[in-house]
Design an enzyme around this catalytic site. Structure first.
Site, PDB file in Angstrom:
ATOM      1  N   TRP A  25       0.697  -1.275   0.006  1.00 13.64           N
ATOM      2  CA  TRP A  25       0.005   0.184   0.029  1.00 13.64           C
ATOM      3  C   TRP A  25       1.042   1.274   0.092  1.00 13.64           C
ATOM      4  CZ3 TRP A  25      -3.529   2.658  -2.078  1.00 13.64           C
ATOM      5  CH2 TRP A  25      -4.164   3.351  -1.395  1.00 13.64           C
ATOM      6  N   LYS A 119      -5.583   0.036   8.752  1.00 16.82           N
ATOM      7  CA  LYS A 119      -7.191  -0.618   8.680  1.00 16.82           C
ATOM      8  C   LYS A 119      -7.068  -1.745  10.226  1.00 16.82           C
ATOM      9  CE  LYS A 119      -8.502   0.396   4.410  1.00 16.82           C
ATOM     10  NZ  LYS A 119      -8.768  -0.160   2.924  1.00 16.82           N
ATOM     11  N   LYS A 202     -14.835  -4.125   8.876  1.00 12.90           N
ATOM     12  CA  LYS A 202     -15.055  -4.778   7.712  1.00 12.90           C
ATOM     13  C   LYS A 202     -14.392  -6.219   7.658  1.00 12.90           C
ATOM     14  CE  LYS A 202     -10.942  -3.862   5.615  1.00 12.90           C
ATOM     15  NZ  LYS A 202      -9.986  -3.918   4.310  1.00 12.90           N
ATOM     16  N   ASP A 255     -15.420  -0.279   0.931  1.00 15.14           N
ATOM     17  CA  ASP A 255     -14.230  -1.209   1.057  1.00 15.14           C
ATOM     18  C   ASP A 255     -14.834  -2.574   1.657  1.00 15.14           C
ATOM     19  OD1 ASP A 255     -11.842  -1.867   1.927  1.00 15.14           O
ATOM     20  OD2 ASP A 255     -11.517  -0.921   3.742  1.00 15.14           O
ATOM     21  N   THR A 259     -13.319  -5.634  -0.250  1.00 17.77           N
ATOM     22  CA  THR A 259     -12.670  -6.594   0.596  1.00 17.77           C
ATOM     23  C   THR A 259     -13.256  -8.171   0.447  1.00 17.77           C
ATOM     24  OG1 THR A 259     -12.036  -4.945   2.064  1.00 17.77           O
ATOM     25  CG2 THR A 259     -11.895  -7.283   2.754  1.00 17.77           C
ATOM     26  N   ASN A 267      -8.571 -12.662   5.568  1.00 16.93           N
ATOM     27  CA  ASN A 267      -9.538 -12.701   6.340  1.00 16.93           C
ATOM     28  C   ASN A 267     -10.584 -13.834   5.763  1.00 16.93           C
ATOM     29  OD1 ASN A 267      -9.222 -10.916   8.663  1.00 16.93           O
ATOM     30  ND2 ASN A 267      -9.079  -9.559   7.137  1.00 16.93           N
TER      31      ASN A 267
END
Lengths: 348, 348
Positions: A25, A119, A202, A255, A259, A267
């Protein structure tokens, strides 16, 4: 600089910008910044890694698809990174966040602006990243950058949008000025809490979406999960002081969609493997790290219980992770809940 | 009947329920109703088709995957359908809605409850389906059933959720009582306008999502489109009298996600083919019908102009459809818009 001028692409005069974190990122953001004409210094911990990236012009470890543009330099010297620019983008994993914020804090002054793109919430303390930054640095002009921003797609130049939330319009403007362009739109907001809660929460839903996919269920079930997950996210957020409308935006549902569509997310993988009958211990030892959603589920479940919030999806994920409830049974329990008005419990 | 009892599956004593419309959605709803123990009469226009479905126990034309359960009967006799039950679920395409509502109206009394599941607005008049029902029938206890409900997945027994919106709690309760079960959760609301606007507007975004997929773009771009599309949907809805919070629920973002993930949807196909360089005329003549999103775009664009609403995505889709703007140029225009606060123009 007028809004219209900002939208027209590369600036005539570049600004120095510092990025703390040389992962995928941080590297993708450096590419956006460089494309906008700015001179970017990226801090990463390992000097050998920085040297290699500078020489090969490629971050082989984290974003091999990108050819590093000329105006990007990697450094392991944090003092130099802090001196390079008044605006600092901090994009490091949540588990190392406090330690890096503390080191960085040694070199920051009250003039600095820090916008983080991490995050997650801090394990143990359950603190948001802006809270950690306030504890570990003297900087008050803080902000958060979040949204549906898969780094590889940004690096590939695909159109994307992000949210910068800060209580300071000066912080919003600083991030917007250097980042906003034709391939990366920056939207602004003041709701820091909502933006941070959304980015952490999330991961719980992504884990559950992995289960749904692993069970071979389709678009209806996934849409039901994401929509009701969004509802739980908004109710947790409201209890923490967020504006629920943030959750209908890029930091929330935006998001969440990106995701949950990405089967590569850790996840999602945990959820899929749980659906196939693996145990959490087995999955985690194979992955050699704990997925963010696993940690966040425990924290949010404890918070919800303390506040008396009824969050059926969080509770179901918690039962699966912590009590070993079979995923099919957890899903059946969710579907067997009594009916309710759609907006019950949602205050605005 | 308590909420908890409703949630425990098949009722001991079934109720008669009428479904008007023997397409895939009407048939899938009949299957849910029958699974809950109710006796279902499905009206379809063609007597031969009804006879065939009753004999073969399969709706070969619209939902061949489903074996029709014993308590479902098809009929072409509308008077009989109206007499069968006080509760009528009306699920017919929007283009034939008024004519069928008028025929049905001849057989309805003030005691009837009508819940429709038709997504779209009436061409020419721009009216919502509940408005058409008020004009064509004496029934006032009206409601709308909408959400992420792909019929084939419902028929396959996959978990799903839906929204029933009505100003009458009696209507909400009637639909909930017969439909809610372990595989099909019914959420309730009063915002009829929001539920109807969402069901129509989503087709515009589905068309644009088809373009994004056709251009080979990824999850970031799609999430940006859907999130900003949701924002435009909420602003149009608010101008029409809806509650913006409906759009963050099953009728709004929920249905948007399911529709945009479904490459089989006609709107998505139009977008994909536009992205491949085909013209709208060419696509429509090959499809032999107009995709709902094409009609809705014109209506919403005209409404937005009349109300002075700035809806960039709707305007871009309109330019592509109506003025033949190349899709890549339309996307570039969207990305070149000046930056803005995320929640600008959104009132609640």
């Amino acid at each position: 600089v007028s809004a219209r001028k900002q939208a027209t692409g590369p600036r005539e005069i570049g600004k120095p910008v510092t990025v703390i974190g040389g992962g995928s990122w941080g590297t993708a953001l450096a590419d956006v910044l460089s494309g906008n004409g700015h001179s970017v210094l990226v801090w990463a911990r390992d000097p050998d890694f920085c040297k290699q990236v500078n020489e090969t012009r490629s971050n082989e470890r984290y974003l091999p698809s990108l050819k590093l543009p000329p105006k990007v330099t990697f450094t392991a010297d944090m003092a130099r990174a802090a001196r390079h620019s008044r605006l600092i983008l901090l994009v490091v994993p949540s588990h190392g966040f406090r330690a890096i914020a503390r080191s960085l804090g040694d070199h920051l002054t009250g003039e600095h602006i820090v916008v983080h793109g991490t995050k997650g919430i801090e394990q143990g303390t359950q603190k948001r990243m802006c809270e950690v930054l306030r504890e570990e640095t003297c900087v008050r002009r803080l902000g958060v950058l979040t949204g549906p921003n898969l780094a590889a797609e940004i690096a590939a130049g695909q159109p994307a949008g992000t949210l910068v939330a800060s209580h300071f319009s000066e912080v919003q403007a600083a991030a917007l000025e250097v980042l906003h362009c034709h391939r990366f739109r920056v939207y602004t907001a003041t709701d820091v809490i909502g933006a941070e809660v959304a980015g952490a929460f999330k991961n719980i839903v992504a884990l559950a979406a992995g289960v749904v996919d692993g069970l071979g269920l389709g678009d209806n079930t996934r849409a039901l999960l994401l929509t009701r997950g969004l509802n739980e996210m908004a109710r947790v957020g409201a209890a923490m002081g967020a504006d629920i409308h943030t959750f209908g935006g890029l930091a929330g549902i935006g998001d969440l969609m990106a995701t949950c569509s990405s089967p590569l997310s850790r996840n999602h993988q945990v959820g899929e493997r749980l659906a196939k009958g693996e145990t959490l211990e087995g999955i985690q030892s194979a992955m050699r790290m704990v997925a963010e959603g696993v940690k966040t589920t425990g924290a949010v479940h404890a918070f919800a219980r303390a506040k008396g919030l009824d969050l059926p999806i969080v509770a179901a994920v918690h039962r699966v992770l912590d009590e070993g409830q079979p995923v099919a049974e957890a899903l059946a329990d969710l579907m067997a809940l009594p009916p309710s008005p759609e907006l019950a419990g949602l205050d605005w």
